[in-house]
Write an enzyme that holds these catalytic residues in place. Sequence first.
Site, PDB file in Angstrom:
ATOM      1  N   GLU A   1      35.237  51.453  51.481  1.00 25.61           N
ATOM      2  CA  GLU A   1      35.875  51.867  50.214  1.00 25.61           C
ATOM      3  C   GLU A   1      35.153  51.087  49.127  1.00 25.61           C
ATOM      4  OE1 GLU A   1      38.764  53.750  50.500  1.00 25.61           O
ATOM      5  OE2 GLU A   1      39.320  53.383  52.578  1.00 25.61           O
TER       6      GLU A   1
ATOM      7  N   CYS B   1      39.010  49.804  41.084  1.00 24.53           N
ATOM      8  CA  CYS B   1      37.961  50.760  41.441  1.00 24.53           C
ATOM      9  C   CYS B   1      38.254  52.108  40.804  1.00 24.53           C
ATOM     10  CB  CYS B   1      37.873  50.874  42.948  1.00 24.53           C
ATOM     11  SG  CYS B   1      39.455  51.265  43.681  1.00 24.53           S
TER      12      CYS B   1
END
Length: 523
Positions: A291, A325
């Site tokens: 990720e 993010c």
Amino acid sequence: MLKIQDYRPQPFIDFTKAENVQAYEAALKKVRAELVGKHYPMVIDGERVDTAEKLTSLNPCDTSEVVGTTAKATIEDAERALQGAWKAFETWKTWDMDARARILLKASAILKRRHLEACALMSIEVGKNYAEADVEVAEAIDFLEYYARSAMKYSGFGSSETTWFEGEENGLMSLPLGVGVSISPWNFPCAIFVGMLAAPIVVGNCVIAKPAEDSGLIAGFIADIMYEAGLPAGVLQFLPGVGKDVGEYLTTHAKTRFITFTGSRAVGLHINEVAAKVQPGQKWIKKVVLELGGKDGMIVDETADLEVAITAAVQGAFGFNGQKCSAMSRLIVVDAVYDDVVNGFVERASKLKMGTGEENANVTAVVNQMSFDKIKGYLEIAPQEGKVLLGGEAPGECNGKQGYYVQATIVGDVKREARMAQEEIFGPVISVIRAKDWQDALDIANSTEYGLTGGVCSRNRARLEQARQELEVGNLYFNRKITGAIVGVQPFGGYNMSGTDSKAGGPDYLAYFMQLKTVTERW
Ligand code: NAD
């Protein structure tokens, strides 16, 4: 019987209510009295083990304060943790799925009781304000509750569907992989840390959890909750240490069966590469779940409700100082409404208050010196790449406290190919890009190598449907902020250079940590 249908996400705390603010302040006092200054050793095979060297966690909002320390694992410690975890695996894999799930539920119950303590610790250790810390602890609880319940579908023989065949019994068994390493970032030091260890563990794996260097205390706090909940020795090896040191050792090790990593694109791609190389004595192809970063854009077109768009932009851009993010780092506005949107965005963002997490400021300090220096580098090129409309400075100080303070910054008329429009800055620095029209805006949105989150503010149904098909992101939001995915509600993860699209908090996430065996018996 545990059922996924019974899962409900945690509600968020309403901090407009005075009693909730008072409760938070009381938690800050308690944490300052009981947890600040604490040292967390490693935990290997159920034993607390210390190291001569330590990792120090600083308060980013007041760098004169040491929040606490953790052990700093050596290569020998990593080796011991790996061997011990394989021993523990022999028993852990034989536990019933519901028995393992119950440990997650117990951990969730403990964390619910200590919710505000976890929040307060994050306010001090990484500078989260009240709401940001609250949604993160809620997410951690959600991961525990959701993964505990979703594990049940992998329980027992024939758990996944196979087609009937005359004269035979056929079925699939879901088996744990073995021992893996979970390497997590500092920006969601509670939720991501817990999610990345709970998922593999509940389906029968053992995990070496290596938290980020800047957030070892909250990781130690969570690890303690997992032990208190009843995890047997060796199932979770708590291994604070330096990434390029013990992280590298474990990701390249022949006995590591899987790696789950959340962090930067550069480190993630490096791990992908080294993990692909088969080591002497290695018996498997390592599974790698990544990720990574993002350069997330939100489009506003001329049909949008501009009030909704401006609110979404401010929330998506500046929540936790853009250190998500999923943060909106590119605002892409069609020319027809560019001035209205940008003026509103700048006006609203100019009201954000800078201060500490403990003061519940809107913009707090960024996490560490490296981040601060990196963001300052982008502030230096900002006047060449666009027009600085708000902020633009990194004072490194606020109300007499030295810390990694960067102003909320908006840079207008940035070109789509500019560095600021392409590279992940991971701070409160936003590029606004002018698009000729809707199609141009869509092309700009897709012009990075990332593909994590994205959004569109529009009232044009055909455009929303086009974006649904064509916007290259793992999580797409219409007419709202592009951050704040909720476990089970918005499974989260990106593709392209943003990761392997594993969708944490989604229905198939646990399958990454299992292998399937088809068994056939002829009657
Ligand atoms: P980072 O890559 O610097 O560090 C992440 C972890 O990797 C840390 O624990 C670190 O110690 C470890 N590490 C560093 N070098 C290593 C190596 N050679 N081998 C093994 N491990 C190593 O990232 P960060 O600064 O902690 O986190 C911010 C980044 O994480 C941003 O890019 C952000 O977008 C990304 N992120 C992504 C998601 C997502 O779900 N996609 C969520 C949160 C953060």
